[in-house]
Design a protein around this motif. Structure first.
Motif, PDB file in Angstrom:
ATOM      1  N   ASN A 112      40.483  36.273  42.101  1.00  0.00           N
ATOM      2  CA  ASN A 112      39.700  35.852  40.937  1.00  0.00           C
ATOM      3  C   ASN A 112      38.856  37.025  40.469  1.00  0.00           C
ATOM      4  O   ASN A 112      38.831  38.085  41.085  1.00  0.00           O
ATOM      5  CB  ASN A 112      38.852  34.612  41.265  1.00  0.00           C
ATOM      6  CG  ASN A 112      37.927  34.858  42.445  1.00  0.00           C
ATOM      7  OD1 ASN A 112      37.141  35.808  42.430  1.00  0.00           O
ATOM      8  ND2 ASN A 112      38.018  34.036  43.471  1.00  0.00           N
ATOM      9  N   ARG A 113      38.174  36.823  39.369  1.00  0.00           N
ATOM     10  CA  ARG A 113      37.404  37.889  38.748  1.00  0.00           C
ATOM     11  C   ARG A 113      36.364  38.484  39.686  1.00  0.00           C
ATOM     12  O   ARG A 113      36.224  39.702  39.787  1.00  0.00           O
ATOM     13  CB  ARG A 113      36.689  37.282  37.569  1.00  0.00           C
ATOM     14  CG  ARG A 113      36.606  38.187  36.413  1.00  0.00           C
ATOM     15  CD  ARG A 113      35.883  37.412  35.338  1.00  0.00           C
ATOM     16  NE  ARG A 113      36.415  37.854  34.081  1.00  0.00           N
ATOM     17  CZ  ARG A 113      35.634  38.100  33.032  1.00  0.00           C
ATOM     18  NH1 ARG A 113      34.339  37.857  33.106  1.00  0.00           N
ATOM     19  NH2 ARG A 113      36.151  38.535  31.923  1.00  0.00           N
ATOM     20  N   ARG A 116      38.062  40.524  42.533  1.00  0.00           N
ATOM     21  CA  ARG A 116      38.556  41.825  42.050  1.00  0.00           C
ATOM     22  C   ARG A 116      37.416  42.797  41.833  1.00  0.00           C
ATOM     23  O   ARG A 116      37.515  43.973  42.171  1.00  0.00           O
ATOM     24  CB  ARG A 116      39.337  41.639  40.737  1.00  0.00           C
ATOM     25  CG  ARG A 116      40.751  41.144  40.919  1.00  0.00           C
ATOM     26  CD  ARG A 116      41.580  41.380  39.659  1.00  0.00           C
ATOM     27  NE  ARG A 116      40.998  40.733  38.482  1.00  0.00           N
ATOM     28  CZ  ARG A 116      41.264  39.489  38.106  1.00  0.00           C
ATOM     29  NH1 ARG A 116      42.106  38.764  38.790  1.00  0.00           N
ATOM     30  NH2 ARG A 116      40.680  38.969  37.039  1.00  0.00           N
ATOM     31  N   PHE A 147      33.188  43.770  36.883  1.00  0.00           N
ATOM     32  CA  PHE A 147      33.729  42.424  36.664  1.00  0.00           C
ATOM     33  C   PHE A 147      34.456  42.307  35.328  1.00  0.00           C
ATOM     34  O   PHE A 147      35.084  41.315  35.044  1.00  0.00           O
ATOM     35  CB  PHE A 147      32.615  41.382  36.731  1.00  0.00           C
ATOM     36  CG  PHE A 147      32.008  41.280  38.097  1.00  0.00           C
ATOM     37  CD1 PHE A 147      32.816  41.019  39.203  1.00  0.00           C
ATOM     38  CD2 PHE A 147      30.653  41.466  38.293  1.00  0.00           C
ATOM     39  CE1 PHE A 147      32.269  40.936  40.481  1.00  0.00           C
ATOM     40  CE2 PHE A 147      30.097  41.373  39.562  1.00  0.00           C
ATOM     41  CZ  PHE A 147      30.916  41.110  40.645  1.00  0.00           C
ATOM     42  N   LYS A 149      37.212  42.402  33.002  1.00  0.00           N
ATOM     43  CA  LYS A 149      38.677  42.268  33.083  1.00  0.00           C
ATOM     44  C   LYS A 149      39.249  42.628  34.447  1.00  0.00           C
ATOM     45  O   LYS A 149      39.608  43.742  34.711  1.00  0.00           O
ATOM     46  CB  LYS A 149      39.330  43.075  31.989  1.00  0.00           C
ATOM     47  CG  LYS A 149      39.397  42.176  30.758  1.00  0.00           C
ATOM     48  CD  LYS A 149      40.762  42.213  30.074  1.00  0.00           C
ATOM     49  CE  LYS A 149      41.074  43.534  29.579  1.00  0.00           C
ATOM     50  NZ  LYS A 149      41.570  44.346  28.919  1.00  0.00           N
TER      51      LYS A 149
END
Ligand SMILES: [Zn+2]
Ligand SMILES: [Zn+2]
Ligand SMILES: [Zn+2]
Length: 149
Positions: A112-113, A116, A147, A149
């Motif tokens: 998930n964002r 990552r 965070f 993209k």
């Protein structure tokens, strides 16, 4: 009422530990205790353990001492503070040691964002294999740019 204080102290400790982790990492691990943190940046050993794990032991001892202060009725907030430090240690281990560094082959598919962003920020930290310079010393809270993209 005491339950509310308990929860506030627990949460406050958890977030304070993120600050402590950042501070310890930036000024102590990359400072006078670099000798213990070095093997986390430059893998010069085959053992699963790193000298860097000494920092976990340090915070475990602090948390046990606080727990004992509670148990012997010396300091009741010792329990929420001790549990807060322990919970942060678990979170740090799950995110940093397992998710990012894969010391156990788990959580590999988390994508998930937030995950990552945290991973990207920590990889930036590891780009630097020396003691000085570097960036992203925090763990759960990292600069917003990672965070995107
Ligand atoms: Zn480091
Ligand atoms: Zn690190
Ligand atoms: Zn790392």
């Amino acid at each position: 009422m005491i339950v509310l204080f308990w929860i506030l102290i627990f949460l406050g400790t958890f977030f304070f530990m993120e600050f402590m982790a950042w501070f310890t990492h930036k000024y102590i691990m990359h400072g006078f205790l670099w000798s213990l943190h070095k093997d986390h940046h430059k893998k010069d050993h085959d053992s699963w353990f790193e000298r860097n794990d000494a920092f976990f032991i340090f915070y475990a001892v602090v948390s046990i001492v606080l727990f004992l202060l509670w148990q012997y009725d010396i300091f009741w907030p010792g329990l929420p503070i001790g549990v807060g430090i322990f919970a942060y240690g678990v979170a740090y281990f799950l995110v940093h040691d397992i998710f990012i560094h894969q010391r156990f082959k788990m959580f590999r598919r988390i994508n998930n964002r937030y995950a990552r962003g945290v991973r990207r920020a920590h990889k930036m930290h590891h780009k630097n294999i020396g003691k000085g310079g570097g960036e992203c010393f925090g763990m759960l809270v990292v600069p917003f740019k990672y965070f995107k993209k």
